[in-house]
Design a protein around this motif. Structure first.
Motif, PDB file in Angstrom:
ATOM      1  N   SER A  58       0.857  -1.177   0.000  1.00 31.14           N
ATOM      2  CA  SER A  58       0.000   0.000   0.000  1.00 31.14           C
ATOM      3  C   SER A  58       0.895   1.230   0.000  1.00 31.14           C
ATOM      4  O   SER A  58       1.883   1.244   0.726  1.00 31.14           O
ATOM      5  CB  SER A  58      -0.873  -0.007   1.250  1.00 31.14           C
ATOM      6  OG  SER A  58      -1.690   1.127   1.282  1.00 31.14           O
TER       7      SER A  58
ATOM      8  N   THR B  59      -3.533  -2.128  -4.544  1.00 34.40           N
ATOM      9  CA  THR B  59      -4.676  -2.246  -5.443  1.00 34.40           C
ATOM     10  C   THR B  59      -4.285  -2.908  -6.752  1.00 34.40           C
ATOM     11  O   THR B  59      -3.211  -2.655  -7.286  1.00 34.40           O
ATOM     12  CB  THR B  59      -5.242  -0.840  -5.756  1.00 34.40           C
ATOM     13  OG1 THR B  59      -5.587  -0.207  -4.527  1.00 34.40           O
ATOM     14  CG2 THR B  59      -6.463  -0.902  -6.643  1.00 34.40           C
TER      15      THR B  59
ATOM     16  N   SER C 172      -6.113  -2.825 -10.361  1.00 32.72           N
ATOM     17  CA  SER C 172      -7.227  -2.165 -11.030  1.00 32.72           C
ATOM     18  C   SER C 172      -7.026  -2.245 -12.537  1.00 32.72           C
ATOM     19  O   SER C 172      -6.075  -2.850 -13.014  1.00 32.72           O
ATOM     20  CB  SER C 172      -7.322  -0.708 -10.574  1.00 32.72           C
ATOM     21  OG  SER C 172      -6.160   0.006 -10.960  1.00 32.72           O
TER      22      SER C 172
ATOM     23  N   LEU D 134      -5.775 -11.012   0.635  1.00 33.69           N
ATOM     24  CA  LEU D 134      -6.099  -9.594   0.738  1.00 33.69           C
ATOM     25  C   LEU D 134      -5.715  -9.100   2.131  1.00 33.69           C
ATOM     26  O   LEU D 134      -6.329  -9.492   3.115  1.00 33.69           O
ATOM     27  CB  LEU D 134      -7.589  -9.366   0.487  1.00 33.69           C
ATOM     28  CG  LEU D 134      -8.140  -9.875  -0.846  1.00 33.69           C
ATOM     29  CD1 LEU D 134      -9.653  -9.754  -0.884  1.00 33.69           C
ATOM     30  CD2 LEU D 134      -7.503  -9.127  -2.001  1.00 33.69           C
TER      31      LEU D 134
ATOM     32  N   THR E 217      -7.318  -4.107  -2.479  1.00 34.67           N
ATOM     33  CA  THR E 217      -8.559  -4.157  -3.238  1.00 34.67           C
ATOM     34  C   THR E 217      -8.328  -4.613  -4.668  1.00 34.67           C
ATOM     35  O   THR E 217      -7.296  -4.330  -5.271  1.00 34.67           O
ATOM     36  CB  THR E 217      -9.241  -2.770  -3.280  1.00 34.67           C
ATOM     37  OG1 THR E 217      -8.341  -1.828  -3.862  1.00 34.67           O
ATOM     38  CG2 THR E 217      -9.647  -2.302  -1.910  1.00 34.67           C
TER      39      THR E 217
ATOM     40  N   THR F 115     -10.237  -3.873  -7.986  1.00 36.03           N
ATOM     41  CA  THR F 115     -11.251  -2.908  -8.383  1.00 36.03           C
ATOM     42  C   THR F 115     -11.156  -2.611  -9.871  1.00 36.03           C
ATOM     43  O   THR F 115     -10.217  -3.025 -10.536  1.00 36.03           O
ATOM     44  CB  THR F 115     -11.105  -1.601  -7.568  1.00 36.03           C
ATOM     45  OG1 THR F 115     -12.175  -0.741  -7.883  1.00 36.03           O
ATOM     46  CG2 THR F 115      -9.801  -0.909  -7.852  1.00 36.03           C
TER      47      THR F 115
ATOM     48  N   SER G 180      -8.717 -13.536   3.092  1.00 31.01           N
ATOM     49  CA  SER G 180      -8.234 -12.369   3.811  1.00 31.01           C
ATOM     50  C   SER G 180      -6.916 -12.722   4.475  1.00 31.01           C
ATOM     51  O   SER G 180      -6.695 -13.849   4.892  1.00 31.01           O
ATOM     52  CB  SER G 180      -9.263 -11.928   4.843  1.00 31.01           C
ATOM     53  OG  SER G 180      -9.571 -12.993   5.714  1.00 31.01           O
TER      54      SER G 180
END
Length: 183
Positions: A98, A121, A123, A138, A142, A144, A157
Motif C-alpha cells: 500500500s 490495489t 485495477s 487480501l 482491493t 477494483t 483475507s
C-alpha cells in the motif's frame, strides 16, 4: 574438513571439469548445488518506479534486476503505479504494498499459480486468472475496476483482515473467504 579444503584449493580455475573427475569434490559440489539452487534460481525483482505515476511494466529500467519481471522471480511492488502492459504467469510471490497500484491494461493477462499478497490495489480492465494452485491474500488491498477475475484457486483475507465484498464478473469456482487468520 581440512582435506576437503585442500582438495578445493588444488582445483585450478582453468580446469572447469575438475569437479566431475575428483572423487572428493564431486559429492561436495552436488550437495552445494542441491542446497543452494532454489535460492539462486528464485531471486526478487523489485519495482523502482516513481510514486504518483503509472509507468510501464515493460521498462527494464523500472526493475531492481534490470530485467522486466516475468513471474520467474518473486516480484515486489512497494509503491507507485505500474501500467501492467506485459502478460505473464506469476509462479512465486507477487507482493503489492500500500499504496501501490497495479493497473492492468485491457490486453494484459496475469495468471497466478503462486501467491499474490495484496496490500495495495489491482485495477484496470485486464484479466487476472487465479489458477487452482494460486492464492490471493487480501491484506486490506482491493481488486477494483473493470478487470476480469477468473478464480479457480483461493481468495482469502490476510492475517487479521476482513473480506467485506468480492465482485466477480465471471463464473468462478474455488474458495473465496477467510484465510490466514482473517474473517
Amino acid at each position: 574438513m581440512r582435506w576437503l579444503l585442500r582438495s578445493l584449493w588444488r582445483v585450478k580455475a582453468t580446469d572447469c571439469r575438475a569437479w566431475q573427475t575428483s572423487p572428493t569434490l564431486a559429492p561436495f559440489v552436488a550437495l552445494c548445488m542441491t542446497l543452494l539452487w532454489p535460492t539462486l534460481a528464485v531471486g526478487q525483482n523489485t519495482w523502482q518506479g516513481a510514486p504518483n505515476q503509472i509507468l510501464p511494466w515493460s521498462d527494464p529500467g523500472n526493475w531492481s534486476l534490470g530485467t522486466v519481471a516475468d513471474g520467474s522471480t518473486n516480484i515486489v511492488i512497494p509503491a507507485g503505479g505500474v501500467g501492467g502492459d506485459v502478460s505473464f504467469t506469476n509462479a512465486y510471490t507477487l507482493g503489492i504494498s500500500s499504496p501501490a497500484n497495479l493497473f492492468l491494461l485491457p490486453t494484459t493477462t496475469i495468471t497466478n499459480t503462486g501467491t499474490i499478497n495484496l496490500y495495495g490495489t489491482i485495477s484496470g480492465s485486464g484479466t487476472l486468472i487465479n489458477s487452482s494452485a494460486g492464492a490471493i491474500d487480501l491484506f486490506g488491498g482491493t481488486l477494483t475496476g473493470g478487470n476480469t477475475l477468473l478464480n479457480s484457486g483461493t481468495i482469502g483475507s490476510g492475517s487479521g483482515q476482513s473480506i467485506l465484498a468480492v465482485t466477480v464478473n465471471q463464473t468462478a469456482t474455488g474458495h473465496i473467504g477467510p484465510g490466514n487468520g482473517g474473517t
